[in-house]
Design an enzyme around this catalytic site. Sequence first.
Site, PDB file in Angstrom:
ATOM      1  N   GLU A 454       0.811  -1.220   0.000  1.00 23.77           N
ATOM      2  CA  GLU A 454       0.000   0.000   0.000  1.00 23.77           C
ATOM      3  C   GLU A 454       0.843   1.268   0.000  1.00 23.77           C
ATOM      4  O   GLU A 454       0.462   2.267  -0.625  1.00 23.77           O
ATOM      5  CB  GLU A 454      -0.951  -0.021   1.199  1.00 23.77           C
ATOM      6  CG  GLU A 454      -2.101  -1.006   1.068  1.00 23.77           C
ATOM      7  CD  GLU A 454      -1.700  -2.455   1.303  1.00 23.77           C
ATOM      8  OE1 GLU A 454      -2.490  -3.361   0.961  1.00 23.77           O
ATOM      9  OE2 GLU A 454      -0.577  -2.697   1.816  1.00 23.77           O
ATOM     10  N   HIS A 524     -11.931  -6.925   7.603  1.00 23.07           N
ATOM     11  CA  HIS A 524     -12.629  -6.480   6.391  1.00 23.07           C
ATOM     12  C   HIS A 524     -13.824  -5.603   6.734  1.00 23.07           C
ATOM     13  O   HIS A 524     -14.720  -5.412   5.897  1.00 23.07           O
ATOM     14  CB  HIS A 524     -13.089  -7.678   5.555  1.00 23.07           C
ATOM     15  CG  HIS A 524     -11.960  -8.468   4.971  1.00 23.07           C
ATOM     16  ND1 HIS A 524     -11.281  -9.430   5.683  1.00 23.07           N
ATOM     17  CD2 HIS A 524     -11.364  -8.417   3.757  1.00 23.07           C
ATOM     18  CE1 HIS A 524     -10.332  -9.956   4.927  1.00 23.07           C
ATOM     19  NE2 HIS A 524     -10.353  -9.349   3.761  1.00 23.07           N
TER      20      HIS A 524
END
Length: 724
Positions: A454, A524
């Site tokens: 990321e 998540h």
Amino acid sequence: MAARTTTAGTTKAESALGSLTGEELIHFYRLMYLSRKTDDREILLKRQQKIFFQISCAGHEALLVAAGLALKPGYDWFFPYYRDRALCLALGQTVTDQLLQAVGADDPGSGGRQMPSHWTSKPIHLMSPSSATGTQCLHAVGCAEAGIYFTDHPDAAAGEYGAGDYRKFKDVSFESDEVVYTSIGEGSTSQGEFWEALNTASNNRLPVIFVVEDNGYAISTPVEANTPGGNISRLVANFPNFHFAEIDGTDPIASYEAMREAVAYCRARKGPALVHGHVIRPYSHALSDDERWYRHPSELEADALRDPLGRTEALLLREGFLTEEALDKLKRAVDDEVRAAADVALGAPLPLVANITKHVYSEDLKPTDAVFATEPKLEDAVDHTIADLINHTLRDEMRRDPRIIVFGEDVADATRDEHLKTGTLKGKGGVFKITAGLQTEFGSDRVFNSPLAEANIVGRAIGMASRGLKPVVEIQFFDYIWPAMHQMRNELSVFRWRSNGNHSSPLVIRVPIGGYLTGGSLYHSQSGESIFTHTPGVRVVMPSNALDAAGLLRTAIRCDDPVLFLEHKRLYREAYGRAPYPGPEYAIPFGKAKTVKTGTDLTVVTYGAVVPRALQAAQKIEREQDISVEVIDLRSLSPYDFEAIAESVRKTNRVIIAHEDMRSWGFGAELAARIADELFHDLDAPVRRVAGMDTFVAYQPVLEDAILPQPEDLYRAMAELAAF
């Protein structure tokens, strides 16, 4: 250490004087001496308490002057670190420029915002560095990618795209053989961003020169404690497509020849280069450090024998390029230049307090501007989901603007795109299919997959945007945004402000966020938007319906600020909030809330997936208890629309703030504090908050339902507040 340069297994022994003439070597030495005396002047000023910090380039001068002379200011691009004084002087910065920053004057490069040794110059392409070590390597990679993109797409570097005067593009300067320089100390080679940058530069054969200035110490930590085997060259040797050079960085001839070879390799577009220069650190890490606490005198004495100034002086005298008298004359001239520059800097005006907030955001095109308030022009009467309209908006914007680049993890249809052309593969287009079909339409140089990293995504995007591209990148799940947090908080958000408006990096980071997924669990289902709304310099928006998603995304892409665009995963394909596509020019200004239900008895301020749940509770309580609830969807979190909140609270005199993230330290706390502060006399009841529990989201749906705010929680809070 003897010079050693290797490329594809070849070696070359350098000649005694290399390719420098006597005149060039004198100039080389003058720059080295100028750098050292500027360091010394800063040290004196610090001891006189006329500056507030000092960190030197001493011992690195030969390697850095060599880099500066081998490269072209205003042609090549530079992402240095705080030891690079000699490089910047070689590129054309003046001592006055550097000392203005040291005294904290209103210097053009930072306006008193950056500490010394963080120099910026737009004309010579010297990009604003930060104190965070290693982060700039990814910016350099993104900058190189942008240069190659403009070379391959020269039409994207000039002209205007789209209707109206609000999105005029400036011409982008680029050269087909430009090179990007970045540098770090050997300690920073332990940082992940360094390895991520090498990875992408190697894979894409980018014209980036990585210079490792190895003085043997990361503050007090010796190189063998940082680097396995104590030598970074041995660790990186197997990266393909690289030119490598390990040299004595105190030797001006070896340094210059190595830099010339590295630059030539990159200009020929053969790939990246890494020059590992062994230098010395004759002064402590900074004046706040005392190396005598951890370095033995014998070690310091050995370093002194390798001082690049002494070595170069000896060479000039030995070869007859300078006499003792000429050398003394040169030194006196430099001493006078540095002294005069210090006098100018000490007499320079200080920055104005009134300008503190200038350049936090763009001064040219703000996403709050009324120009972004447009009416929908429906292309059809078919209702689409948020996912559909985000995809449609991306397509239209990419058709309009060839500078838009989309990348992230799994966003491409297929990296091995030959199968797309034959129609044998459908293509992925993201784990939520939001970018489906974009690579097929726009090609693999505009839509591509990133490594699973990321920080790599955001860091490269910063470098691209600084050159004029408009990256729209995706972090696959908000839960995994944290490796990019360093890039977002210490680089992206402050890039414009710390450079006093000389540089900017307007990009869009799309991030699926939130829970209510039935099985998403703690990795998540995270929220955490308040962490980013707490960061000046970045805009944060979070639509709850398809029409707003299209309008806010278009504003995010066309405005001149970095934007964090939060997309709630549960809402991607919900029946709630579907809408026809509003046309290719539909935009919504940031900072404008939307009243999704009017009411008279109390106000609910919310956003994201809690909006439909608040509406459900409001409609139920109105049917069952005749309590009229006004529901405000903020849509934009930074900036947020306090005027809309105030107007509603003055009407209803009661307010609930509802959000999915945990209650403590959440976004609602700031709203509650401000309402209590500024609207106290308009309240008939305490400000109430409804939010998630102060824990993580669990996998089992029974637990998830208890953790996240549900319509019944909102209903209960509405009833209690109305009865107060």
